[in-house]
Design an enzyme around this catalytic site. Structure first.
Site, short mmCIF file in Angstrom:
data_model
loop_
_atom_site.label_atom_id
_atom_site.label_comp_id
_atom_site.label_asym_id
_atom_site.label_seq_id
_atom_site.Cartn_x
_atom_site.Cartn_y
_atom_site.Cartn_z
N SER A 1 19.06 19.85 31.99
CA SER A 1 19.98 20.84 31.92
C SER A 1 19.30 21.91 30.72
O SER A 1 19.72 23.07 31.09
CB SER A 1 21.06 20.69 31.27
OG SER A 1 21.78 19.63 32.11
N LYS B 1 26.36 16.89 39.14
CA LYS B 1 25.28 17.31 38.19
C LYS B 1 23.92 17.77 38.94
O LYS B 1 23.45 18.93 38.84
CB LYS B 1 24.64 16.15 37.48
CG LYS B 1 25.61 15.92 36.40
CD LYS B 1 25.22 14.77 35.36
CE LYS B 1 25.94 15.07 34.04
NZ LYS B 1 25.61 16.14 33.23
N HIS C 1 8.25 -7.05 29.35
CA HIS C 1 8.04 -5.63 29.73
C HIS C 1 9.58 -4.92 29.90
O HIS C 1 9.43 -3.77 29.42
CB HIS C 1 7.47 -5.59 31.29
CG HIS C 1 7.81 -4.53 32.15
ND1 HIS C 1 6.66 -3.29 31.74
CD2 HIS C 1 8.49 -4.31 33.18
CE1 HIS C 1 7.28 -2.20 32.45
NE2 HIS C 1 8.38 -2.72 33.59
N HIS D 1 29.21 -5.03 39.40
CA HIS D 1 28.32 -4.77 40.67
C HIS D 1 26.97 -5.21 40.32
O HIS D 1 26.02 -5.28 41.28
CB HIS D 1 28.38 -3.17 40.91
CG HIS D 1 27.58 -2.44 39.91
ND1 HIS D 1 27.86 -1.09 39.71
CD2 HIS D 1 26.61 -2.51 39.26
CE1 HIS D 1 27.21 -0.64 38.81
NE2 HIS D 1 26.18 -1.64 38.45
N HIS D 2 26.57 -5.81 39.00
CA HIS D 2 25.34 -6.28 39.08
C HIS D 2 25.43 -7.96 39.54
O HIS D 2 24.37 -8.63 39.41
CB HIS D 2 24.76 -6.39 37.62
CG HIS D 2 24.55 -5.05 37.06
ND1 HIS D 2 23.10 -4.39 37.11
CD2 HIS D 2 25.29 -3.87 36.55
CE1 HIS D 2 23.33 -3.06 36.51
NE2 HIS D 2 24.68 -2.81 36.10
N HIS E 1 25.79 -2.20 31.63
CA HIS E 1 25.96 -1.00 32.27
C HIS E 1 25.97 0.31 31.63
O HIS E 1 25.37 1.21 31.98
CB HIS E 1 26.93 -1.17 33.45
CG HIS E 1 26.74 -0.34 34.42
ND1 HIS E 1 25.76 -0.44 35.65
CD2 HIS E 1 27.22 1.01 34.71
CE1 HIS E 1 25.64 0.59 36.21
NE2 HIS E 1 26.43 1.55 35.80
N ASP F 1 19.94 18.98 8.25
CA ASP F 1 19.45 17.96 8.75
C ASP F 1 20.31 17.07 9.21
O ASP F 1 21.36 17.47 9.45
CB ASP F 1 18.89 17.22 7.34
CG ASP F 1 17.87 16.14 7.54
OD1 ASP F 1 17.76 15.22 8.18
OD2 ASP F 1 16.55 16.59 6.97
N TYR G 1 23.45 4.10 31.42
CA TYR G 1 23.78 5.40 31.32
C TYR G 1 23.05 5.77 29.95
O TYR G 1 22.85 7.10 29.71
CB TYR G 1 25.15 5.62 31.40
CG TYR G 1 25.46 5.35 32.77
CD1 TYR G 1 24.53 5.69 33.90
CD2 TYR G 1 26.79 4.68 33.30
CE1 TYR G 1 25.03 5.39 35.07
CE2 TYR G 1 26.94 4.56 34.42
CZ TYR G 1 26.20 4.64 35.37
OH TYR G 1 26.43 4.55 36.82
N SER H 1 20.22 -1.26 14.10
CA SER H 1 19.47 0.24 14.01
C SER H 1 20.13 1.10 15.08
O SER H 1 20.32 2.51 14.72
CB SER H 1 18.13 -0.23 14.30
OG SER H 1 17.57 0.96 14.95
N SER H 2 20.57 0.85 16.06
CA SER H 2 21.05 1.72 17.40
C SER H 2 22.25 2.29 16.77
O SER H 2 22.76 3.42 16.96
CB SER H 2 21.20 0.99 18.56
OG SER H 2 20.13 0.85 19.14
N TRP I 1 14.70 -9.81 30.98
CA TRP I 1 15.19 -9.14 30.22
C TRP I 1 16.69 -8.99 29.97
O TRP I 1 17.56 -8.91 29.09
CB TRP I 1 14.85 -7.35 30.09
CG TRP I 1 15.73 -6.77 30.97
CD1 TRP I 1 15.49 -6.43 32.20
CD2 TRP I 1 16.87 -5.86 30.60
NE1 TRP I 1 16.69 -5.68 32.73
CE2 TRP I 1 17.40 -5.17 31.69
CE3 TRP I 1 17.62 -5.62 29.37
CZ2 TRP I 1 18.70 -4.43 31.53
CZ3 TRP I 1 18.39 -4.91 29.36
CH2 TRP I 1 19.09 -4.19 30.49
N ARG J 1 12.34 -10.61 43.59
CA ARG J 1 11.81 -10.34 42.32
C ARG J 1 11.41 -11.50 41.35
O ARG J 1 12.11 -12.59 41.57
CB ARG J 1 12.77 -9.19 41.67
CG ARG J 1 14.07 -9.92 41.38
CD ARG J 1 14.95 -8.83 40.91
NE ARG J 1 14.91 -8.06 39.73
CZ ARG J 1 15.60 -7.79 38.72
NH1 ARG J 1 17.02 -7.84 39.24
NH2 ARG J 1 15.25 -7.34 37.46
N THR K 1 27.84 12.33 39.34
CA THR K 1 26.37 12.69 39.62
C THR K 1 26.01 13.70 40.55
O THR K 1 25.19 14.54 40.08
CB THR K 1 25.67 10.98 39.62
OG1 THR K 1 26.21 10.32 39.06
CG2 THR K 1 24.29 11.13 39.50
N GLU L 1 24.65 0.65 28.80
CA GLU L 1 23.12 0.78 28.62
C GLU L 1 22.47 1.44 29.43
O GLU L 1 21.65 2.47 29.00
CB GLU L 1 22.66 -0.58 28.39
CG GLU L 1 21.22 -0.60 28.17
CD GLU L 1 20.61 -0.23 26.68
OE1 GLU L 1 21.37 0.19 25.81
OE2 GLU L 1 19.31 0.35 26.55
#
Lengths: 518, 318
Positions: free
Chosen positions: A261, A324, A69, A295-296, A246, A98, A250, A162-163, A134, A443, A321, A248
């Site tokens: 925006s 924003k 998932h 922090h993870h 991390h 293009d 963002y 690819s990315s 994951w 979890r 943040t 990732e």
């Protein structure tokens, strides 16, 4: 070369295309397919958790579902959706004919279906698919992993390639393909946020590649990166992974900021408040994303100096943040607001993303995190930032730009129904998770203590409501593509941006010569 | 088309290629390559033999052939004058950011080395708050770098899975068996630094339209690259055969071989790029104002050189 022609005929059009609009469309459909697949995996999880005890699936399969998932949603749904939007919109927004490197653009896309076919096929292999979450922490993903982990590693490798190619293309397009007069500080924020996102991707996808390469070597070639017996450290895995992970996070939210925006000013009928501060805030968030990763992992036993550094650095993120959110709210303040479907999704994005941000602040407090770590509170937190954050913004973008893409207006009543069903489904699913999490429900476990049963039943019902609403979304999108009221070139009332100056549907080739920029 | 009436004067059209079969063929090649490789690794692990290696080789050939024809096409488009200055800049940006992604790949491995040497290693040896717990697991283990005896050996003795190479068998200069003059990394440093100069001389030659200087210096650069790889092969041979230092010798062998190995692989890639540029130069490609193919390869070569300098300091000296 000045001649204009339409797309090629037949399926070859899609296999061989170099057109940014075709490739954007393929990204978006691929993303939708992965969204539904990842959604099915989520519903297996929620069905099992409807009641305490083990009912539907074996615990090993439950683990594969939580893993797949996450992988399908992060790498298959959210990232490709943003790449699809980037492909469709960035050349039109900056007045380019293009993408900068059109053939490589096609390569970036076509790697993805192959990578995900490889990843999904592991579910049918001996020993089952990836079952380590994951985040694939070692040694679960090395010493104790099923043999299919090798394919998982290579799938990650090629989707990373690819990315990186996609991001290089986006950066080259933005930096090199802008129409004369389109200075950096005139670019739409969606372009700005993608420029910064692409930079993050190029910086961290190679680190992920390094991370899975270390796993591969530990599994097959006897190295000891993640084995203390050989002098390495399993915690090293977490550091390398979250140095990727991390930023990732963002990567999955900055383009969403760009979308909000774009949409909020249109329906508030006011220019965006604080354009420059939006740009600087995005850049600050990107910078901070590189120095907050641990922090993870507050609970792994870091030295106190590390805990404090990562705690304070994380809290700093609330500042840009907050800028924003303040700007979006100020844009709406005293605007002539109307609430078409894209605006509803955008407003829900601002409100619900802020809730996710606040629970993030709670988690950032290291001593408090010792209590919250690995509970459903964390699940509630990141689903509040990802579902109403990334997913809602993607849906808002689809409703906002779909008339430009296909030339037809969507049915406003159906769109609003889809919004409210999703909004209710989402909150019913994830809000109760805050409570069970704070009460201590861990979890990634298929069973739970009896006292959590009520909230879990509510969450499961919400999940199925949310899931079926997305089938309804699919119906709305197909219905719009097949017909409906014709969209005008502007589509909305005085929207800003070059994409609204071309006909609807957008011609196959646009801006073969650059448009004048005011 | 509506947009044409508003064109900007003097705009050179940006060449957007027609449909192309290269990307999908490259995807199929890449997929077969990694799928076969994964299958092969799993077969090795299970000590069976199957079709993995053949699928992998087939995929690699498809991928290589596709890239060959793809690059050939891109080169011929440029030589036909289809590429505007703007398009050429896209290639420049592309190569620059690709090299940045390579830098970050190496950063992951340098980061791992840094973490192990400054944090994980000392903690394993019982230092600091964290050391207290770990010392209970790996009693009597003393952390030193290079780590020539693993915690596994200290605790499990002969039954250890990770066996260090033993004192005096590292590749640090202090352990150089026949003195510094026989210390291969020193020669490799000289070779690679020299090759960065020679590739620059080739560039200067090209810019001055001195084609024989261009080709001569480029040839020397490729030869130096091959020389580097040969010395690295000798070094690995020495490590495996004479010193008993392998990938499985614990974290020192792991970081040593992974960092120098990936670097060596990148030297091979860079050398191949330069060799292709040399062959192209023989065919008369490149002029002093249009030579980005060569410049991109030389950028890559300088990048590989910089990585080596970092390796020399952090893996061999400090």
């Amino acid at each position: 070369m000045g001649d204009h022609h339409g797309p090629a005929k037949g399926f070859g059009r899609w296999l061989f295309t170099t057109n940014h609009k075709d490739i954007g469309t393929m990204y978006l459909w691929f993303s939708f397919a992965m969204f539904l697949l990842g959604g099915v995996f989520a519903l297996v999880i929620r069905a099992e958790l409807f009641q305490p005890g083990l009912q539907l699936v074996r615990p090993e399969f439950f683990n594969q579902m939580t893993t797949m998932h996450g992988l399908a949603m992060v790498f298959g749904a959210v990232m490709p959706a943003f790449l699809g939007l980037a492909n469709w919109l960035i050349p039109m927004m900056v007045g380019a004919p293009d993408m900068a490197l059109p053939r490589m653009n096609n390569w970036s896309f076509w790697i993805l279906p192959f990578a995900f076919a490889l990843l999904a096929s592991t579910l049918f292999m001996e020993g089952g698919g990836p079952n380590f979450g994951w985040t694939f922490y070692a040694p679960l993903s090395t010493t104790y992993a099923p043999p299919s982990v090798t394919y998982f590693i290579f799938a990650i490798h090629i989707m990373g390639a690819s990315s990186i190619m996609g991001s290089i293309n986006i950066i080259a397009t933005i930096l090199n393909m802008r129409a004369p007069g389109m200075t950096l500080m005139k670019m739409p924020l969606f372009v700005w946020t993608w420029l910064i996102t692409a930079y993050l991707l190029i910086a961290v996808m190679p680190v992920l590649a390094g991370c899975v390469t270390m796993m591969l070597m530990d599994i097959h070639f006897g190295t000891s990166f993640f084995s203390a017996a050989g002098g390495g450290d399993p915690i090293l895995f977490q550091h390398v992974f979250w140095f990727f992970g991390h930023p990732e996070v963002y990567i999955m939210i900055l383009p969403a900021f760009g979308i909000a925006s774009a949409i909020i000013p249109t329906f508030a009928r006011k220019p965006l408040f604080g354009y420059a501060s939006m740009v600087y805030a995005t850049a600050s968030i990107a910078f901070l994303s590189f120095i907050v990763w641990a922090h993870h992992m507050f609970t792994v036993g870091m030295p106190i100096a590390g805990e404090l550094f990562f705690m304070y650095a994380t809290m700093l993120i609330a500042v840009p943040t907050g800028v924003k959110v303040f700007n979006w709210v100020s844009t709406m303040f005293r605007g002539s607001m109307t609430f078409e479907t894209p605006m509803l999704f955008a407003i829900a994005f601002v409100i619900l993303f802020s809730i996710g941000g606040f629970s993030g602040l709670m988690l950032a407090i290291a001593p408090a995190d010792f209590q919250y770590h690995d509970t459903y509170f964390v699940v509630a937190h990141f689903h509040y930032v990802l579902v109403p954050g990334a997913i809602f913004s993607i849906m808002a973008a689809v409703y906002y730009w779909l008339p430009k893409w296909c030339g037809n207006m969507y049915d406003e009543r159906l769109g609003k129904a889809h919004f409210w069903l999703s909004f209710i489904g989402l909150n019913v699913t994830f809000f109760p998770m805050h409570f069970v999490g704070l009460a201590g429900m861990p979890r990634r476990i298929p069973d739970y203590a009896l006292q959590f049963a009520d909230f879990n039943q509510i969450a499961s019902m919400g999940a199925f409501l949310f899931g079926f609403s997305q089938v309804f979304f699919l119906f709305i999108v197909i219905k719009t593509i097949r017909g409906g009221a014709k969209a005008t070139d502007e589509v909305w009332e005085n929207p800003e941006g070059l994409e609204w100056t071309i006909p609807s549907p957008a011609p196959y080739h646009t801006f073969t010569t650059p448009p004048p920029i005011k | 088309m509506a947009t044409d009436s508003k064109s900007v004067d003097g705009y050179e059209p940006y060449y957007v290629p027609e449909q192309s079969a290269f990307p999908i063929l490259a995807t199929i090649g890449l997929f077969a390559f990694v799928f076969g490789l994964g299958t092969f690794f799993n077969e090795m692990q299970a000590e069976t033999s199957g079709s993995g290696r053949y699928i992998s080789i087939a995929g690699f050939l498809i991928l290589s052939a596709t890239l060959f024809f793809w690059f050939r096409q891109a080169i011929s488009e440029n030589m036909q004058g289809m590429n505007s200055m703007q398009l050429k800049r896209s290639y420049v940006w592309g190569m620059g950011w690709f090299i940045f992604s390579e830098v970050m790949f190496f950063a992951a491995f340098f980061g791992a080395l840094f973490y192990v040497r400054n944090f994980a290693g000392p903690w394993l040896g019982g230092e600091g708050d964290k050391g207290v717990h770990i010392a209970l697991l790996w009693e009597n283990f003393k952390y030193t770098w290079p780590m020539m005896e693993t915690p596994d050996q200290v605790v499990n003795g002969a039954k250890a899975a990770f066996v260090g190479a033993g004192e005096g068998n590292s590749l640090y200069p202090a352990d150089a068996h026949n003195g510094l003059l026989h210390w291969l990394p020193l020669y490799n440093t000289i070779i690679l630094l020299a090759s960065s100069v020679t590739v620059h001389m080739a560039h200067v030659g090209l810019k001055n339209d001195n084609r024989s200087a261009f080709k001569g210096w480029l040839f020397i650069t490729v030869a130096l690259g091959i020389g580097f790889l040969f010395l690295q092969y000798m070094e690995y041979h020495e490590a495996y055969v004479d010193l008993g230092l392998t990938l499985e010798s614990g974290i020192y062998g792991t970081t040593f071989f992974m960092l120098t190995g990936f670097h060596g692989f990148h030297v091979f890639l860079g050398m191949t790029m330069l060799l292709i540029m040399l062959l192209r130069a023989q065919k008369g490609h490149f002029s002093h104002e249009d030579c980005f193919g060569f410049e991109a390869a030389s950028w890559y070569w300088h990048f590989v050189d910089v990585v080596w300098v970092c390796l020399f300091f952090f893996v061999y000296i400090i």
